[in-house]
Design a protein around this motif. Structure first.
Motif, PDB file in Angstrom:
ATOM      1  N   ASP A 138     -15.265  33.128   9.974  1.00 54.23           N
ATOM      2  CA  ASP A 138     -16.180  31.673  10.082  1.00 54.23           C
ATOM      3  C   ASP A 138     -16.752  31.409   8.639  1.00 54.23           C
ATOM      4  OD1 ASP A 138     -18.203  33.420  10.010  1.00 54.23           O
ATOM      5  OD2 ASP A 138     -18.921  32.685  11.918  1.00 54.23           O
ATOM      6  N   GLY A 139     -16.620  32.524   7.639  1.00 54.14           N
ATOM      7  CA  GLY A 139     -17.017  32.654   6.174  1.00 54.14           C
ATOM      8  C   GLY A 139     -18.143  33.665   6.137  1.00 54.14           C
ATOM      9  N   GLU A 140     -18.883  34.040   7.379  1.00 59.79           N
ATOM     10  CA  GLU A 140     -19.844  34.905   7.346  1.00 59.79           C
ATOM     11  C   GLU A 140     -19.644  36.134   8.016  1.00 59.79           C
ATOM     12  OE1 GLU A 140     -23.478  32.603   8.765  1.00 59.79           O
ATOM     13  OE2 GLU A 140     -23.850  32.098   6.826  1.00 59.79           O
ATOM     14  N   ARG A 141     -18.980  35.741   9.163  1.00 63.52           N
ATOM     15  CA  ARG A 141     -18.643  37.194  10.038  1.00 63.52           C
ATOM     16  C   ARG A 141     -17.088  36.932  10.290  1.00 63.52           C
ATOM     17  NH1 ARG A 141     -22.713  34.461  11.963  1.00 63.52           N
ATOM     18  NH2 ARG A 141     -21.336  32.817  13.098  1.00 63.52           N
ATOM     19  N   ARG A 142     -16.669  38.395   9.991  1.00 62.81           N
ATOM     20  CA  ARG A 142     -15.067  38.402  10.119  1.00 62.81           C
ATOM     21  C   ARG A 142     -14.778  39.672  10.684  1.00 62.81           C
ATOM     22  NH1 ARG A 142     -17.386  39.341   5.345  1.00 62.81           N
ATOM     23  NH2 ARG A 142     -17.165  37.188   4.825  1.00 62.81           N
ATOM     24  N   GLU A 143     -13.476  39.565  11.196  1.00 66.94           N
ATOM     25  CA  GLU A 143     -12.913  40.633  11.875  1.00 66.94           C
ATOM     26  C   GLU A 143     -11.272  40.716  11.542  1.00 66.94           C
ATOM     27  OE1 GLU A 143     -12.888  40.916  16.270  1.00 66.94           O
ATOM     28  OE2 GLU A 143     -12.821  38.741  16.480  1.00 66.94           O
ATOM     29  N   VAL A 144     -10.811  41.793  12.036  1.00 69.29           N
ATOM     30  CA  VAL A 144      -9.116  41.719  11.687  1.00 69.29           C
ATOM     31  C   VAL A 144      -8.744  42.571  12.706  1.00 69.29           C
ATOM     32  CG1 VAL A 144      -7.429  43.429  10.337  1.00 69.29           C
ATOM     33  CG2 VAL A 144      -9.457  42.336   9.163  1.00 69.29           C
ATOM     34  N   LEU A 145      -7.710  41.844  13.469  1.00 71.55           N
ATOM     35  CA  LEU A 145      -7.041  42.206  14.535  1.00 71.55           C
ATOM     36  C   LEU A 145      -5.802  42.782  14.339  1.00 71.55           C
ATOM     37  CD1 LEU A 145      -8.046  38.964  16.793  1.00 71.55           C
ATOM     38  CD2 LEU A 145      -9.178  41.416  16.597  1.00 71.55           C
ATOM     39  N   PRO A 146      -5.601  43.849  14.846  1.00 68.30           N
ATOM     40  CA  PRO A 146      -4.173  44.636  14.617  1.00 68.30           C
ATOM     41  C   PRO A 146      -2.867  44.030  15.305  1.00 68.30           C
ATOM     42  CG  PRO A 146      -5.054  46.195  15.879  1.00 68.30           C
ATOM     43  CD  PRO A 146      -6.142  44.970  15.774  1.00 68.30           C
ATOM     44  N   ASP A 147      -1.698  43.948  14.683  1.00 65.31           N
ATOM     45  CA  ASP A 147      -0.569  43.522  15.702  1.00 65.31           C
ATOM     46  C   ASP A 147      -0.596  42.369  16.646  1.00 65.31           C
ATOM     47  OD1 ASP A 147       0.459  46.275  14.511  1.00 65.31           O
ATOM     48  OD2 ASP A 147      -0.534  47.213  16.065  1.00 65.31           O
ATOM     49  N   PRO A 148      -1.025  41.190  15.624  1.00 61.91           N
ATOM     50  CA  PRO A 148      -0.754  40.058  16.691  1.00 61.91           C
ATOM     51  C   PRO A 148       0.380  39.698  17.334  1.00 61.91           C
ATOM     52  CG  PRO A 148      -0.921  39.574  14.295  1.00 61.91           C
ATOM     53  CD  PRO A 148      -1.239  40.957  14.526  1.00 61.91           C
ATOM     54  N   PRO A 149       0.479  39.272  18.583  1.00 59.84           N
ATOM     55  CA  PRO A 149       1.514  39.237  19.260  1.00 59.84           C
ATOM     56  C   PRO A 149       2.432  37.898  18.925  1.00 59.84           C
ATOM     57  CG  PRO A 149      -0.256  38.435  20.671  1.00 59.84           C
ATOM     58  CD  PRO A 149      -0.829  38.949  19.350  1.00 59.84           C
ATOM     59  N   GLY A 150       3.798  38.146  19.097  1.00 59.27           N
ATOM     60  CA  GLY A 150       4.698  36.911  18.653  1.00 59.27           C
ATOM     61  C   GLY A 150       4.543  36.436  17.428  1.00 59.27           C
ATOM     62  N   ARG A 151       5.308  35.323  17.103  1.00 60.16           N
ATOM     63  CA  ARG A 151       5.283  34.561  15.905  1.00 60.16           C
ATOM     64  C   ARG A 151       4.141  33.697  15.960  1.00 60.16           C
ATOM     65  NH1 ARG A 151       7.333  36.628  11.862  1.00 60.16           N
ATOM     66  NH2 ARG A 151       7.444  34.507  11.023  1.00 60.16           N
ATOM     67  N   MET A 152       3.589  33.538  14.763  1.00 58.04           N
ATOM     68  CA  MET A 152       2.548  32.716  14.705  1.00 58.04           C
ATOM     69  C   MET A 152       2.490  32.111  13.159  1.00 58.04           C
ATOM     70  SD  MET A 152      -0.464  35.428  14.757  1.00 58.04           S
ATOM     71  CE  MET A 152      -1.778  34.200  14.649  1.00 58.04           C
ATOM     72  N   ALA A 153       1.730  31.164  13.081  1.00 58.17           N
ATOM     73  CA  ALA A 153       1.644  30.453  11.802  1.00 58.17           C
ATOM     74  C   ALA A 153       0.740  31.430  10.605  1.00 58.17           C
ATOM     75  CB  ALA A 153       0.879  29.384  11.838  1.00 58.17           C
ATOM     76  N   ASP A 154       1.221  31.204   9.414  1.00 54.25           N
ATOM     77  CA  ASP A 154       0.564  32.144   8.431  1.00 54.25           C
ATOM     78  C   ASP A 154      -0.894  31.885   8.658  1.00 54.25           C
ATOM     79  OD1 ASP A 154       2.785  33.129   7.669  1.00 54.25           O
ATOM     80  OD2 ASP A 154       2.990  31.766   5.877  1.00 54.25           O
ATOM     81  N   CYS A 155      -1.431  30.502   9.065  1.00 51.58           N
ATOM     82  CA  CYS A 155      -2.769  30.206   8.756  1.00 51.58           C
ATOM     83  C   CYS A 155      -3.094  29.360   9.871  1.00 51.58           C
ATOM     84  CB  CYS A 155      -3.285  29.895   7.446  1.00 51.58           C
ATOM     85  SG  CYS A 155      -5.113  29.572   7.361  1.00 51.58           S
ATOM     86  N   THR A 156      -4.170  29.195  10.557  1.00 48.26           N
ATOM     87  CA  THR A 156      -4.763  28.147  11.517  1.00 48.26           C
ATOM     88  C   THR A 156      -6.137  28.187  11.456  1.00 48.26           C
ATOM     89  OG1 THR A 156      -5.014  29.749  13.343  1.00 48.26           O
ATOM     90  CG2 THR A 156      -2.755  28.478  13.153  1.00 48.26           C
ATOM     91  N   ALA A 157      -6.746  26.920  11.799  1.00 41.28           N
ATOM     92  CA  ALA A 157      -8.217  26.828  11.893  1.00 41.28           C
ATOM     93  C   ALA A 157      -8.644  26.097  12.933  1.00 41.28           C
ATOM     94  CB  ALA A 157      -8.587  26.027  10.491  1.00 41.28           C
ATOM     95  N   ALA A 158      -9.857  26.299  13.605  1.00 46.05           N
ATOM     96  CA  ALA A 158     -10.435  25.642  14.700  1.00 46.05           C
ATOM     97  C   ALA A 158     -11.868  25.005  14.152  1.00 46.05           C
ATOM     98  CB  ALA A 158     -10.488  26.636  15.884  1.00 46.05           C
TER      99      ALA A 158
END
Length: 321
Positions: A138-158
């Protein structure tokens, strides 16, 4: 702090900011990581395009020159005070003097990443392990998740709550089997395109070829590829002009998860090549993946013309998946 862009945007040739991030962290420097997370109306760069700024380094590009200078100002501010910034350029943006020539509007997140940032360290560890990773921030807090499942877009935002998710895949790898000028040109262009590039010349000279960014192996093709590794982020270009070496290489590459396998050679001899591979036990599904003759049909025969055709076909295959 003031960040000044060089006169020539060589920094924009870097598509992946992870090497610059790694260098900054190793030097104990904070980075401003800039992510383009939304595009309206079409634009030169897609969501997920990134830049990275430190006090001395600039890497990546976002618009082809329309906004980079202003982004550098905001990146310097974020490096100084640690506060993330969300920037809107184009229609609806607060800077009417900064116009995107394509008529698009783009939204950008600028976040400060400290030299000891745990999420960034995890991203680089997953990169080294050739595992995909999802950067969630969110710009202040970040995390990195390994091995996201399936095909997904390079970048999404909520929007609510605000969150950007940026997919990082392993660095694409190119293995070239061969020794002639065509093989050298393919390897050289692959390295220039940002691929992790390996040239395999069985029983070749001790000295590596003078090609920047190209690793070299003298091993048998099957042994070399086993040592390098074949995964779904790997392309294999077989360009030896020797049928036995080609056969050995293809027997190792075709049953593997490699995303692309191509072989140089005359089209009229392809049925014979396929027959030899069938006799050796390669199934029809694997044979259907073989690109032969290798490369897009551009009509050129010179080494660099063939190299452009091969790298172009690999890029086309990647974009199609």
């Amino acid at each position: 702090m003031t960040l000044t862009l060089p006169d020539w945007p060589m920094f924009g040739l870097a598509e992946d900011v992870r090497p610059a991030l790694r260098a900054a962290m190793a030097a104990g420097e904070a980075s401003a990581v800039v992510t383009l997370f939304a595009v309206e109306g079409g634009g030169p760069r897609p969501p997920g395009a990134q830049m990275l700024f430190t006090g001395e380094v600039v890497s990546g590009f976002l618009s082809g020159g329309c906004v980079e200078g202003d982004v550098a100002i905001h990146a310097a501010a974020t490096l100084a005070d640690g506060r993330p910034r969300r920037l809107l350029y184009g229609d609806g943006g607060p800077w009417p003097d900064i116009r995107l020539l394509c008529g698009a509007s783009i939204e950008i997140l600028v976040e400060r990443v400290a030299a000891d940032d745990a999420a960034a360290a995890r991203l680089l560890a997953l990169t080294d392990a050739r595992r995909a990773a999802l950067w969630v921030t969110d710009g202040e807090r970040r995390e990195v998740l390994p091995d996201p499942p399936g095909r997904m877009a390079d970048c999404t935002a909520a929007a609510e709550p605000f969150r950007v998710e940026r997919l990082f895949e392993p660095v694409f790898r190119l293995i070239v089997i061969g020794a002639d000028p065509v093989a050298l040109a393919i390897a050289a262009l692959g390295a220039q395109a940002g691929f992790e590039t390996h040239l395999v010349r069985p029983k070749g000279p001790e000295a590596a070829p003078p090609l920047p960014g190209v690793a070299y192996s003298r091993a048998d093709p099957a042994d070399a590829m086993a040592a390098i590794g074949l995964d779904r982020w790997t392309a294999v270009a077989v360009a030896t002009h020797d049928w036995e070496t080609d056969q050995t290489a293809l027997l190792a590459a075709l049953p593997s998860p490699a995303a692309y396998v191509g072989v140089l050679g005359a089209r009229r001899r392809l049925p014979e090549r396929l027959a030899r591979l069938r006799v050796a036990g390669i199934g029809e599904d694997a044979l259907a993946r073989l690109k032969g003759p290798i490369g897009l049909d551009l009509g050129g025969k010179a080494p660099w013309e063939v190299a452009v055709a091969v790298i172009g076909e690999i890029v086309a295959e990647r974009q199609a998946t």
